[in-house]
Design a protein around this motif. Structure first.
Motif, PDB file in Angstrom:
ATOM      1  N   ILE A 205      -5.330  -9.473  -7.918  1.00  0.00           N
ATOM      2  CA  ILE A 205      -4.401  -8.708  -7.091  1.00  0.00           C
ATOM      3  C   ILE A 205      -5.213  -7.747  -6.225  1.00  0.00           C
ATOM      4  O   ILE A 205      -5.884  -6.847  -6.744  1.00  0.00           O
ATOM      5  N   ALA A 206      -5.200  -7.995  -4.930  1.00  0.00           N
ATOM      6  CA  ALA A 206      -5.947  -7.158  -3.986  1.00  0.00           C
ATOM      7  C   ALA A 206      -5.044  -6.014  -3.554  1.00  0.00           C
ATOM      8  O   ALA A 206      -4.012  -6.232  -2.924  1.00  0.00           O
ATOM      9  N   VAL A 207      -5.437  -4.795  -3.916  1.00  0.00           N
ATOM     10  CA  VAL A 207      -4.578  -3.633  -3.689  1.00  0.00           C
ATOM     11  C   VAL A 207      -5.099  -2.813  -2.513  1.00  0.00           C
ATOM     12  O   VAL A 207      -6.250  -2.382  -2.514  1.00  0.00           O
ATOM     13  N   GLY A 208      -4.244  -2.595  -1.527  1.00  0.00           N
ATOM     14  CA  GLY A 208      -4.613  -1.775  -0.379  1.00  0.00           C
ATOM     15  C   GLY A 208      -5.117  -2.614   0.786  1.00  0.00           C
ATOM     16  O   GLY A 208      -5.489  -3.786   0.633  1.00  0.00           O
ATOM     17  N   ALA A 209      -5.131  -1.986   1.968  1.00  0.00           N
ATOM     18  CA  ALA A 209      -5.524  -2.693   3.189  1.00  0.00           C
ATOM     19  C   ALA A 209      -6.960  -3.208   3.103  1.00  0.00           C
ATOM     20  O   ALA A 209      -7.278  -4.284   3.615  1.00  0.00           O
ATOM     21  N   CYS A 210      -7.854  -2.447   2.453  1.00  0.00           N
ATOM     22  CA  CYS A 210      -9.270  -2.845   2.411  1.00  0.00           C
ATOM     23  C   CYS A 210      -9.461  -4.106   1.573  1.00  0.00           C
ATOM     24  O   CYS A 210     -10.131  -5.049   1.990  1.00  0.00           O
ATOM     25  N   ALA A 211      -8.882  -4.128   0.371  1.00  0.00           N
ATOM     26  CA  ALA A 211      -9.052  -5.299  -0.496  1.00  0.00           C
ATOM     27  C   ALA A 211      -8.323  -6.512   0.072  1.00  0.00           C
ATOM     28  O   ALA A 211      -8.748  -7.651  -0.114  1.00  0.00           O
ATOM     29  N   ALA A 212      -7.224  -6.268   0.784  1.00  0.00           N
ATOM     30  CA  ALA A 212      -6.449  -7.397   1.310  1.00  0.00           C
ATOM     31  C   ALA A 212      -7.125  -8.002   2.540  1.00  0.00           C
ATOM     32  O   ALA A 212      -7.359  -9.209   2.601  1.00  0.00           O
ATOM     33  N   PHE A 213      -7.457  -7.142   3.516  1.00  0.00           N
ATOM     34  CA  PHE A 213      -7.929  -7.681   4.802  1.00  0.00           C
ATOM     35  C   PHE A 213      -9.222  -7.028   5.309  1.00  0.00           C
ATOM     36  O   PHE A 213      -9.589  -7.230   6.459  1.00  0.00           O
ATOM     37  N   GLY A 214      -9.885  -6.239   4.502  1.00  0.00           N
ATOM     38  CA  GLY A 214     -11.103  -5.550   4.961  1.00  0.00           C
ATOM     39  C   GLY A 214     -10.834  -4.104   5.336  1.00  0.00           C
ATOM     40  O   GLY A 214     -11.723  -3.259   5.247  1.00  0.00           O
ATOM     41  N   GLY A 215      -9.628  -3.808   5.825  1.00  0.00           N
ATOM     42  CA  GLY A 215      -9.192  -2.435   6.093  1.00  0.00           C
ATOM     43  C   GLY A 215     -10.099  -1.663   7.033  1.00  0.00           C
ATOM     44  O   GLY A 215     -10.703  -2.221   7.958  1.00  0.00           O
ATOM     45  N   ILE A 216     -10.199  -0.368   6.804  1.00  0.00           N
ATOM     46  CA  ILE A 216     -10.973   0.496   7.696  1.00  0.00           C
ATOM     47  C   ILE A 216     -12.466   0.145   7.687  1.00  0.00           C
ATOM     48  O   ILE A 216     -13.099   0.131   8.743  1.00  0.00           O
ATOM     49  N   ASN A 240      -1.963 -10.278  -2.206  1.00  0.00           N
ATOM     50  CA  ASN A 240      -2.360  -9.126  -1.406  1.00  0.00           C
ATOM     51  C   ASN A 240      -1.229  -8.109  -1.401  1.00  0.00           C
ATOM     52  O   ASN A 240      -0.080  -8.460  -1.106  1.00  0.00           O
ATOM     53  N   ILE A 241      -1.562  -6.865  -1.751  1.00  0.00           N
ATOM     54  CA  ILE A 241      -0.582  -5.772  -1.600  1.00  0.00           C
ATOM     55  C   ILE A 241      -1.201  -4.786  -0.619  1.00  0.00           C
ATOM     56  O   ILE A 241      -1.781  -3.772  -1.009  1.00  0.00           O
ATOM     57  N   PRO A 242      -1.136  -5.097   0.692  1.00  0.00           N
ATOM     58  CA  PRO A 242      -1.797  -4.227   1.659  1.00  0.00           C
ATOM     59  C   PRO A 242      -1.015  -2.946   1.915  1.00  0.00           C
ATOM     60  O   PRO A 242       0.066  -2.746   1.356  1.00  0.00           O
ATOM     61  N   ALA A 243      -1.562  -2.125   2.774  1.00  0.00           N
ATOM     62  CA  ALA A 243      -1.096  -0.810   3.242  1.00  0.00           C
ATOM     63  C   ALA A 243      -2.151   0.207   2.840  1.00  0.00           C
ATOM     64  O   ALA A 243      -3.007  -0.065   1.996  1.00  0.00           O
ATOM     65  N   CYS A 244      -2.108   1.338   3.495  1.00  0.00           N
ATOM     66  CA  CYS A 244      -3.160   2.337   3.322  1.00  0.00           C
ATOM     67  C   CYS A 244      -2.520   3.691   3.031  1.00  0.00           C
ATOM     68  O   CYS A 244      -2.278   4.461   3.944  1.00  0.00           O
ATOM     69  N   PRO A 245      -2.212   3.986   1.728  1.00  0.00           N
ATOM     70  CA  PRO A 245      -2.473   3.155   0.556  1.00  0.00           C
ATOM     71  C   PRO A 245      -1.337   2.169   0.300  1.00  0.00           C
ATOM     72  O   PRO A 245      -0.254   2.292   0.866  1.00  0.00           O
ATOM     73  N   PHE A 322       5.157  -5.574   8.914  1.00  0.00           N
ATOM     74  CA  PHE A 322       6.005  -6.033   7.813  1.00  0.00           C
ATOM     75  C   PHE A 322       5.666  -5.246   6.554  1.00  0.00           C
ATOM     76  O   PHE A 322       4.553  -5.327   6.039  1.00  0.00           O
ATOM     77  N   ASN A 323       6.617  -4.476   6.090  1.00  0.00           N
ATOM     78  CA  ASN A 323       6.416  -3.654   4.894  1.00  0.00           C
ATOM     79  C   ASN A 323       7.769  -3.052   4.528  1.00  0.00           C
ATOM     80  O   ASN A 323       8.652  -2.942   5.377  1.00  0.00           O
ATOM     81  N   ASN A 324       7.909  -2.644   3.276  1.00  0.00           N
ATOM     82  CA  ASN A 324       9.193  -2.067   2.862  1.00  0.00           C
ATOM     83  C   ASN A 324       9.141  -0.548   2.757  1.00  0.00           C
ATOM     84  O   ASN A 324       9.989   0.054   2.121  1.00  0.00           O
ATOM     85  N   CYS A 325       8.143   0.103   3.388  1.00  0.00           N
ATOM     86  CA  CYS A 325       8.049   1.555   3.189  1.00  0.00           C
ATOM     87  C   CYS A 325       9.187   2.305   3.874  1.00  0.00           C
ATOM     88  O   CYS A 325       9.461   3.450   3.532  1.00  0.00           O
ATOM     89  N   SER A 326       9.875   1.655   4.840  1.00  0.00           N
ATOM     90  CA  SER A 326      11.046   2.340   5.398  1.00  0.00           C
ATOM     91  C   SER A 326      12.190   2.357   4.390  1.00  0.00           C
ATOM     92  O   SER A 326      13.146   3.119   4.544  1.00  0.00           O
ATOM     93  N   ILE A 327      12.090   1.545   3.339  1.00  0.00           N
ATOM     94  CA  ILE A 327      13.142   1.517   2.315  1.00  0.00           C
ATOM     95  C   ILE A 327      12.713   2.294   1.068  1.00  0.00           C
ATOM     96  O   ILE A 327      13.415   3.186   0.611  1.00  0.00           O
ATOM     97  N   VAL A 328      11.525   1.985   0.541  1.00  0.00           N
ATOM     98  CA  VAL A 328      11.137   2.610  -0.738  1.00  0.00           C
ATOM     99  C   VAL A 328      10.384   3.925  -0.547  1.00  0.00           C
ATOM    100  O   VAL A 328      10.305   4.732  -1.458  1.00  0.00           O
TER     101      VAL A 328
END
Ligand code: SF4
Length: 413
Positions: A205-216, A240-245, A322-328
């Protein structure tokens, strides 16, 4: 400012179809219920991974969380996983047997922000409790052990739970400059560590933008050649569970789904769980009515900003993200970036730092539109044409809304 080529955007956005089916019919849910029931019974028959088993009820007491808090969390998590309400008792039971699933959590090239997001809320939350209750066998930041003692704990966990543990990876992997990250008495590079530990994991399970896609770390000019987990781990199930964090709610959601089914949740073409990344932020944004009414913040601190108008003209990338942060939201539902007046920077999308994290709307970029196919698409249906059509469509909509708003003002006067 670096702009990406059409080919790059095409590679990101032209993927197989993503489709969220939130009502799969009675037969599907009946079969799923029975499958989860069987899985939970099997887990209950197993011993907890740790010898000193503390009952979940006791943990709730120790953390001063009421049964009511827990049941509220159960309802929210059931809804998050897109399960009908009659699954709530199963979700509650799953929380109580989470100590049967061993977890190894490693950090590579990162700031530890995802662990922090899970831990640093103002008051203990059920999500935090879940992390505590999990059989977290190794976490460099959280474990008391250090040095050789910590490494021994890691090797023991890998040996004892071979093929059974979930491997959480936080941080990008520097493949272009492997020596940028080394760890251990017998130094191991990031790519060696991830590949070795992934080999015996049940899933990664790749957590965060960096582990998912390389991130910053992967932002231009990407000095370490940073990439995400899926670029170096092959032949293993990966989420992948991207986003920062990454949102703690989504981390817990993936774990809960695994406990309930023994499988990973349904994923989109970027390996993100559809339950969390199936909708655009723009679709559920609290400022959407202002977008539709042509009411925009034009500069920081203006009347529009004071009245919580839409942030599109200040560079908000919610329409493309695409993300659910506007909901959760974050911090146990307290707030989120757009809620505090800062536009979305698209942190759950690949290459977000170069592509989205700017204070200008994408419509002002130099991407040329090849066609107009509508704007209401999921990420996997968004080919380059549709993406740029979205840009143009939103730009046109913004202008049309603005004109409508002005006309309305004139009429009022
Ligand atoms: S452009 Fe951004 S602020 Fe405006 S409605 Fe969409 S997501 Fe919300």
């Amino acid at each position: 400012m670096q702009f990406f080529s059409r080919e790059h955007l095409r590679s990101v956005f032209t993927k197989p179809t993503n489709y969220i089916n939130t009502n799969r019919g009675e037969a599907y849910y009946k079969a799923l219920y029975e499958k989860m029931r069987k899985r939970l019974d099997e887990l209950k028959a197993m011993s907890p991974v740790r010898e000193a088993d503390i009952k979940f009820e006791k943990m709730l007491d120790m953390w001063e969380l009421s049964r009511r808090d827990f049941l509220k969390w159960v309802s929210a998590t059931t809804a998050l996983l897109m399960l009908p309400p009659n699954f709530e008792p199963l979700v509650a039971e799953a929380a109580e047997v989470m100590n049967r699933v061993p977890v190894i959590w490693i950090n590579i090239q990162d700031c530890d922000g995802n662990s922090e997001a899970l831990l640093r809320s103002s008051a203990p939350t059920v999500d935090e409790l879940i992390l505590e209750y999990l059989s977290l066998e190794y976490h460099e930041t959280l474990m008391a052990a250090a040095g050789d003692q910590a490494e021994e704990a890691l090797e023991k966990a890998v040996h004892d739970f071979k093929g059974k543990y979930l491997l959480f990876v936080e941080g990008s992997i520097p493949v272009g400059m492997p020596e940028a990250f080394t760890i251990g008495r017998h130094p191991e590079t990031g790519v060696e560590r991830v590949q070795r530990l992934a080999k015996d994991a049940a899933a990664v399970i790749a957590v965060g933008a960096c582990a998912a896609f390389g991130g910053i770390p992967a932002a231009y000019p990407n000095p370490t050649g940073a990439v995400g987990v899926m670029d170096v781990v092959k032949g293993k199930p990966i989420v992948n569970i991207p986003a920062c964090p990454a949102n703690p709610t989504n981390m817990v959601g993936v774990i809960m789904h695994y406990v309930l089914t023994g499988e990973l949740p349904e994923l989109d073409s970027l390996l993100r769980p559809k339950f969390a990344f199936g909708y655009r932020i723009h679709d559920n944004c609290e400022r959407r009515a202002h977008f539709d009414a042509g009411e925009f913040v034009e500069e920081w601190g203006d009347e529009g900003a004071k009245n919580n108008f839409c942030l599109y003209k200040m560079g908000c990338k919610g329409p493309f993200t695409f993300n659910n942060c506007s909901i959760v939201r974050y911090n146990d539902g307290t707030n989120w970036p757009i809620g505090i007046g800062r536009g979305c920077i698209g942190c759950s999308e690949p290459d977000f730092w170069d592509k989205y994290a700017t204070e200008r709307p994408l419509a002002a970029s130099n991407i040329r539109p090849p066609g107009l196919n509508g704007v209401e698409s999921t990420v996997d249906q968004v080919g380059l044409g549709i993406l740029t059509a979205t840009v143009i469509g939103i730009g046109a909509h913004a202008v049309a809304s603005l004109v409508a708003g002005k006309k309305s003002d004139e009429n009022n006067q």
